[in-house]
Design an enzyme around this catalytic site. Structure first.
Site, PDB file in Angstrom:
ATOM      1  CE  LYS A 135     -12.713   8.707 -18.642  1.00 35.47           C
ATOM      2  NZ  LYS A 135     -13.139   8.925 -17.292  1.00 35.47           N
ATOM      3  NE  ARG A 183      -2.977   0.372   3.161  1.00 34.83           N
ATOM      4  CZ  ARG A 183      -2.121   0.584   4.443  1.00 34.83           C
ATOM      5  NH1 ARG A 183      -1.371   1.694   4.971  1.00 34.83           N
ATOM      6  NH2 ARG A 183      -2.101  -0.019   5.336  1.00 34.83           N
ATOM      7  CG  ASP A 221      -9.498  16.718 -14.692  1.00 36.09           C
ATOM      8  OD1 ASP A 221      -8.580  15.946 -15.652  1.00 36.09           O
ATOM      9  OD2 ASP A 221     -10.673  16.112 -14.032  1.00 36.09           O
ATOM     10  CE1 TYR A 237     -17.348  12.324 -15.066  1.00 37.27           C
ATOM     11  CE2 TYR A 237     -15.772  12.269 -12.918  1.00 37.27           C
ATOM     12  CZ  TYR A 237     -16.657  11.597 -13.817  1.00 37.27           C
ATOM     13  OH  TYR A 237     -17.034  10.445 -13.561  1.00 37.27           O
TER      14      TYR A 237
END
Ligand code: PLP
Length: 398
Positions: A195, A46, A170, A98
């Site tokens: 994306k 982690r 972003d 978004y």
């Protein structure tokens, strides 16, 4: 000077242990220690993992940042940035943000006392007017999803600095192949790596890149403390996607430009949103701050109804109706009913997302074939419009 594409391919490391040309997938939860606290740079997956670290270093380099952290989704990356704030702080965000970020801000963080104000950031003056003494973070998407608005990153970075705010961009839609916001003065870049970075519609991932080591350490702390990490296999897939980023983006841009120009001439189309068109209100800023205009094109219909848009998005043969974007295969969506459903309709329309707005994620097929597909869907729209009129007429006679 090495080109960005050469630098990118050159910077993907070979495995120092075996010489493997492809970054190995370290599919492990933990690492054996020689003595308590004595390890080979890794202790628990982690906190750190060599495959994830290879991806993080790669994206930090691509964005010209100091450090990067990879998360289990773009939203988890956005969430980590918001966690830099404290109760009472305010975010000033681009108005057609978004939908998932809007939902996170309003439905999760408002109850913890973090407020969000929205402004049309395509005019930097609006940012200056909307800033309050409590604004700590300015949030841009440029281009935005789905109206492809462009904001002047450099001008807004100066405003952010003058008001001691962080500027986060972003950069999902542009990708670092076209635009590097940290070089224009932004503090943080986030990506939905789902994306263009991943590029093949086969994973969900997010990345935060910081412009300083200190900020990078704060994000890394949050990544470990809250745990929304990206797994080793998905990290490897993103690395593999990035290897062809520059090549893919070139083709996406060229196809999108041809499609946008075609749409501009179609009689059924009302508005076309694409920063590469001279008619785009921020075309000059887009040209100044990015090397190209991306693979997303949106448009509205003269018949501005949800019914017409739904008819269109269900009539195409090549364009598949699906959420998401940025992959090699062409997709289309109807934001009012899909990505932006969580935004109240009045707010959505005020931000330019009309009922009939359709968003195309242009793929890597031949542009001519994609245009042909759109032309056939327009034909069907036309016939269904005539049929509806005939039915209405028949109804009025009955
Ligand atoms: C601009 C933008 N940012 C962030 C996200 C969220 O990313 P993810 O779906 O990987 O959580 C999306 C998703 O569509 C997006 O389009």
């Amino acid at each position: 000077m090495m080109s960005n594409a050469t630098q990118l391919i050159h910077s993907i490391p070979c495995d120092p242990l075996t010489g493997a040309l492809s970054v190995p997938i370290y599919q492990t939860s933990t690492f054996v220690q020689d003595a308590p606290g004595v390890n080979r740079g890794y202790d628990y997956a982690r906190s750190n993992n060599p495959t994830r670290a290879a991806l993080e270093n790669l994206v930090a380099g691509l964005e010209k940042g100091a450090a990067a952290s990879a998360f289990g989704s773009g939203l988890a990356a956005i969430d980590a940035v918001v966690k830099l704030l404290k109760s009472g702080d305010e975010i000033l965000a681009v108005d057609d943000i978004y939908g998932g970020a809007f939902r996170l801000f309003t439905q999760v963080y408002e109850k913890f006392g973090i407020t969000v104000n929205y402004a049309d950031t395509s005019d930097a003056e609006n940012v200056l007017n909307a800033i309050t003494p409590k604004t700590r973070l300015i949030w841009l998407e440029t281009p935005t999803n789905p109206t492809l608005k462009i904001s002047d990153i450099k001008a807004i970075a100066q405003i952010a600095k003058a008001h001691s705010c962080l500027l986060c961009v972003d950069n999902t839609f542009a990708s670092p192949a076209l635009q590097q916001p940290l070089t224009l003065g932004a503090d943080i870049v986030v990506h939905s790596a789902t994306k263009y970075l991943g590029g093949h519609s086969d994973l969900i991932a997010g990345i935060v890149v910081s412009n300083t080591k200190e900020l990078g350490e704060k994000i890394k702390f949050l990544q470990n403390a809250t745990g929304a990490i990206l797994g080793p296999f998905d990290s490897w897939l993103v690395i593999r996607g990035i290897e062809t980023l520059h090549l893919r983006i070139k083709q996406h841009c060229s196809n999108a430009q041809q499609i946008a120009e075609y749409l501009e001439t179609h009689p059924a189309v009302d508005k076309v949103f694409y920063p590469g068109l001279a008619s785009h209100p921020n075309h000059e800023i887009a040209k100044k701050q990015s090397k190209g205009f991306g693979g997303i094109v949106s448009f509205t219909l003269k018949n501005d109804t949800e019914e017409a848009a739904i008819k269109f998005v269900t009539s195409t043969r090549y364009f598949h109706l699906a959420e998401s974007l940025g992959g090699i295969k062409r997709l289309l969506c109807h934001p009012a009913n899909m990505t932006h459903k969580s935004i109240p309709s009045a707010k959505r329309k005020a931000a330019g997302v009309a009922d009939s707005l359709i968003r195309l994620s242009v793929g890597l097929e031949d542009a001519e074939d994609l245009v042909e597909d759109l032309a056939a869907a327009f034909e069907k729209l036309n016939t269904s419009h005539i049929l509806n009129k005939q039915n209405e007429y028949a109804g009025s006679l009955a």
